[in-house]
Scaffold this motif. Structure first.
Motif, PDB file in Angstrom:
ATOM      1  N   GLU A 256      29.140  29.036 -13.304  1.00 28.10           N
ATOM      2  CA  GLU A 256      28.460  30.133 -12.601  1.00 28.10           C
ATOM      3  C   GLU A 256      28.094  31.252 -13.574  1.00 28.10           C
ATOM      4  N   LEU A 257      28.893  31.398 -14.633  1.00 20.01           N
ATOM      5  CA  LEU A 257      28.624  32.437 -15.626  1.00 20.01           C
ATOM      6  C   LEU A 257      27.640  31.992 -16.701  1.00 20.01           C
ATOM      7  N   GLY A 258      27.205  30.725 -16.651  1.00 17.98           N
ATOM      8  CA  GLY A 258      26.201  30.248 -17.595  1.00 17.98           C
ATOM      9  C   GLY A 258      26.680  29.232 -18.603  1.00 17.98           C
ATOM     10  N   ASN A 259      27.939  28.798 -18.517  1.00 14.72           N
ATOM     11  CA  ASN A 259      28.435  27.794 -19.456  1.00 14.72           C
ATOM     12  C   ASN A 259      27.941  26.403 -19.067  1.00 14.72           C
ATOM     13  N   GLN A 260      27.284  25.723 -19.993  1.00 16.62           N
ATOM     14  CA  GLN A 260      26.767  24.381 -19.712  1.00 16.62           C
ATOM     15  C   GLN A 260      27.912  23.369 -19.743  1.00 16.62           C
ATOM     16  N   LEU A 261      28.044  22.599 -18.692  1.00 14.53           N
ATOM     17  CA  LEU A 261      29.102  21.586 -18.629  1.00 14.53           C
ATOM     18  C   LEU A 261      28.593  20.261 -19.179  1.00 14.53           C
ATOM     19  N   VAL A 262      29.455  19.582 -19.906  1.00 15.79           N
ATOM     20  CA  VAL A 262      29.125  18.284 -20.498  1.00 15.79           C
ATOM     21  C   VAL A 262      29.694  17.183 -19.606  1.00 15.79           C
ATOM     22  N   PRO A 263      29.326  15.922 -19.859  1.00 12.75           N
ATOM     23  CA  PRO A 263      29.727  14.840 -18.951  1.00 12.75           C
ATOM     24  C   PRO A 263      31.216  14.754 -18.646  1.00 12.75           C
ATOM     25  N   VAL A 264      32.090  14.923 -19.649  1.00 18.62           N
ATOM     26  CA  VAL A 264      33.528  14.796 -19.349  1.00 18.62           C
ATOM     27  C   VAL A 264      33.987  15.892 -18.395  1.00 18.62           C
ATOM     28  N   GLU A 265      33.355  17.071 -18.466  1.00 21.64           N
ATOM     29  CA  GLU A 265      33.705  18.148 -17.549  1.00 21.64           C
ATOM     30  C   GLU A 265      33.147  17.871 -16.154  1.00 21.64           C
ATOM     31  N   LEU A 266      31.972  17.276 -16.091  1.00 14.52           N
ATOM     32  CA  LEU A 266      31.418  16.905 -14.783  1.00 14.52           C
ATOM     33  C   LEU A 266      32.262  15.820 -14.130  1.00 14.52           C
ATOM     34  N   ALA A 267      32.846  14.943 -14.946  1.00 10.89           N
ATOM     35  CA  ALA A 267      33.754  13.926 -14.411  1.00 10.89           C
ATOM     36  C   ALA A 267      35.011  14.583 -13.853  1.00 10.89           C
ATOM     37  N   ALA A 268      35.510  15.621 -14.526  1.00 10.47           N
ATOM     38  CA  ALA A 268      36.674  16.351 -14.034  1.00 10.47           C
ATOM     39  C   ALA A 268      36.365  17.019 -12.700  1.00 10.47           C
ATOM     40  N   LEU A 269      35.117  17.422 -12.510  1.00 11.61           N
ATOM     41  CA  LEU A 269      34.695  18.016 -11.242  1.00 11.61           C
ATOM     42  C   LEU A 269      34.488  16.970 -10.151  1.00 11.61           C
ATOM     43  N   GLY A 270      34.442  15.700 -10.555  1.00 15.02           N
ATOM     44  CA  GLY A 270      34.180  14.642  -9.584  1.00 15.02           C
ATOM     45  C   GLY A 270      32.716  14.471  -9.264  1.00 15.02           C
ATOM     46  N   GLU A 271      31.839  15.085 -10.081  1.00 12.39           N
ATOM     47  CA  GLU A 271      30.402  15.000  -9.815  1.00 12.39           C
ATOM     48  C   GLU A 271      29.783  13.745 -10.412  1.00 12.39           C
ATOM     49  N   ILE A 272      30.416  13.156 -11.416  1.00  8.95           N
ATOM     50  CA  ILE A 272      29.998  11.865 -11.957  1.00  8.95           C
ATOM     51  C   ILE A 272      31.248  11.037 -12.192  1.00  8.95           C
ATOM     52  N   LYS A 273      31.057   9.734 -12.395  1.00  4.21           N
ATOM     53  CA  LYS A 273      32.179   8.852 -12.692  1.00  4.21           C
ATOM     54  C   LYS A 273      32.325   8.723 -14.207  1.00  4.21           C
ATOM     55  N   SER A 274      33.568   8.714 -14.662  1.00 10.26           N
ATOM     56  CA  SER A 274      33.791   8.604 -16.111  1.00 10.26           C
ATOM     57  C   SER A 274      33.242   7.294 -16.660  1.00 10.26           C
ATOM     58  N   ASP A 275      33.201   6.245 -15.830  1.00  7.04           N
ATOM     59  CA  ASP A 275      32.667   4.956 -16.291  1.00  7.04           C
ATOM     60  C   ASP A 275      31.170   5.028 -16.565  1.00  7.04           C
ATOM     61  N   ASP A 276      30.500   6.040 -16.025  1.00  5.51           N
ATOM     62  CA  ASP A 276      29.050   6.164 -16.215  1.00  5.51           C
ATOM     63  C   ASP A 276      28.691   7.012 -17.431  1.00  5.51           C
ATOM     64  N   ILE A 277      29.688   7.577 -18.107  1.00  5.80           N
ATOM     65  CA  ILE A 277      29.408   8.426 -19.260  1.00  5.80           C
ATOM     66  C   ILE A 277      29.032   7.561 -20.455  1.00  5.80           C
ATOM     67  N   ASP A 278      27.953   7.913 -21.112  1.00  4.60           N
ATOM     68  CA  ASP A 278      27.509   7.200 -22.312  1.00  4.60           C
ATOM     69  C   ASP A 278      28.398   7.631 -23.469  1.00  4.60           C
ATOM     70  N   ILE A 279      29.263   6.731 -23.928  1.00  4.60           N
ATOM     71  CA  ILE A 279      30.207   7.098 -24.989  1.00  4.60           C
ATOM     72  C   ILE A 279      29.558   7.069 -26.364  1.00  4.60           C
ATOM     73  N   ASP A 280      28.328   6.588 -26.452  1.00  2.00           N
ATOM     74  CA  ASP A 280      27.635   6.544 -27.737  1.00  2.00           C
ATOM     75  C   ASP A 280      26.616   7.666 -27.889  1.00  2.00           C
ATOM     76  N   ASN A 281      26.390   8.428 -26.818  1.00  5.92           N
ATOM     77  CA  ASN A 281      25.399   9.509 -26.873  1.00  5.92           C
ATOM     78  C   ASN A 281      25.866  10.652 -25.998  1.00  5.92           C
ATOM     79  N   HIS A 282      27.021  11.257 -26.360  1.00  6.71           N
ATOM     80  CA  HIS A 282      27.606  12.289 -25.523  1.00  6.71           C
ATOM     81  C   HIS A 282      26.905  13.626 -25.662  1.00  6.71           C
ATOM     82  N   THR A 283      25.910  13.716 -26.553  1.00  7.55           N
ATOM     83  CA  THR A 283      25.187  14.983 -26.706  1.00  7.55           C
ATOM     84  C   THR A 283      24.012  15.102 -25.762  1.00  7.55           C
ATOM     85  N   ALA A 284      23.760  14.053 -24.969  1.00  3.37           N
ATOM     86  CA  ALA A 284      22.636  14.109 -24.032  1.00  3.37           C
ATOM     87  C   ALA A 284      22.837  15.253 -23.048  1.00  3.37           C
TER      88      ALA A 284
END
Length: 284
Positions: A243-271
């Motif tokens: 809410e304050l403007g910090n961009q969340l990365v895939p592992v943080e979105l997985a912690a939120l339950g918004e994506i599944k960890s199995d769907d995270i691209d482990i070879d391109n985590h900078t996307a």
């Protein structure tokens, strides 16, 4: 009984588990081993299947040939002994071929299982690396936020929600030391230094320090493997930072339950996953 991954149910070699972490959940596993909280024991069921004889052709199996009865042997005793032995040899060859095929199939299944386990271990390692990188970036954002003279407008509601939902938050192990680090304080006497700052600080800066205590406690929970666990406090923390403007990365979105960890691209985590983040602005 067998050891399996809690998340996937995949078989786990017990030699790859650091059992010393079972009674010490906050301890990091030894290099190359996995944490005991990632696995559990389950019953190992060996199923035995039966197939009707008329279905053998459909699955590519052959029925084992039987030897002639005693009456047939007596009748064909003259001149047919060689045929009898030939049938026995042929039956034995078929049985040997089936055993070889079963052995090969079992070997292929075992190899596939080992490969699946190897890939699962690699995914854990890579996601933990992403978790470490996310923590570094997140701490930088929060450190800049806590350098402000006044708290952001959203802080009041966040603090109320946090302290009501998690009344023991500030007393958690290492919560206070985590807050001190976010405030740029460390070493012996840092507590007294903070107290001295509070005594001369303006009310708005004191509110920022209270915010630091809460954020430090939550950041202490958000370790590199946060993608595995949907901790309520960590979710509240990450949502506040977003809410304050910090961009969340895939592992943080997985912690939120918004994506599944199995769907995270482990070879391109900078996307990119969200709009570009902005530094927390200094209030006027």
């Amino acid at each position: 009984m067998m050891w399996v991954e809690v998340d996937t149910g995949a078989l786990v070699d017990p030699d790859t588990i650091d059992f010393d972490t079972r009674d010490h959940p906050d301890t990091e596993p030894a290099e190359g081993l996995r944490h005991a909280r990632e696995v559990e024991q389950r019953e190992h069921i060996l199923a035995e299947y039966f197939l009707p004889r008329d279905h053998l052709d459909a699955v590519g199996l052959l029925e084992r040939e039987t030897t002639n009865s005693s009456d047939d042997l007596a009748t064909n005793n003259a001149g047919e002994t060689s045929d009898e032995h030939g049938g026995e040899v042929e039956g034995e060859e078929l049985a040997a071929a089936r055993r070889a095929a079963n052995t090969e199939a079992a070997a292929q299944a075992a190899a596939a299982q080992r490969e699946a386990e190897r890939l699962a271990r690699r995914r854990v390692r890579e996601l933990n690396k992403q978790g470490e990188a996310a923590k570094t970036t997140r701490v930088e954002f929060v450190t800049a936020l806590l350098a402000r003279k006044t708290p952001p407008a959203q802080a009041a509601g966040f603090l109320a929600h946090a302290l009501v939902s998690h009344s023991g938050l500030l007393g958690e192990y290492h919560a206070f030391s985590s807050a001190l680090k976010l405030l740029g304080l460390s070493g012996f006497g840092s507590r007294e230094e903070l107290i001295a700052t509070i005594e001369t600080a303006k009310p708005a800066r004191c509110q920022v320090i209270v915010l630091a205590l809460v954020l430090g406690a939550y950041e202490n929970r958000a370790e590199k493997d946060l993608w595995r666990y949907a901790d309520r406090g960590v979710r509240l923390y990450l949502e506040f930072l977003r809410e304050l403007g910090n961009q969340l990365v895939p592992v943080e979105l997985a912690a939120l339950g918004e994506i599944k960890s199995d769907d995270i691209d482990i070879d391109n985590h900078t996307a990119p996953t969200e709009p570009d983040a902005q530094e927390p602005a200094e209030a006027a």
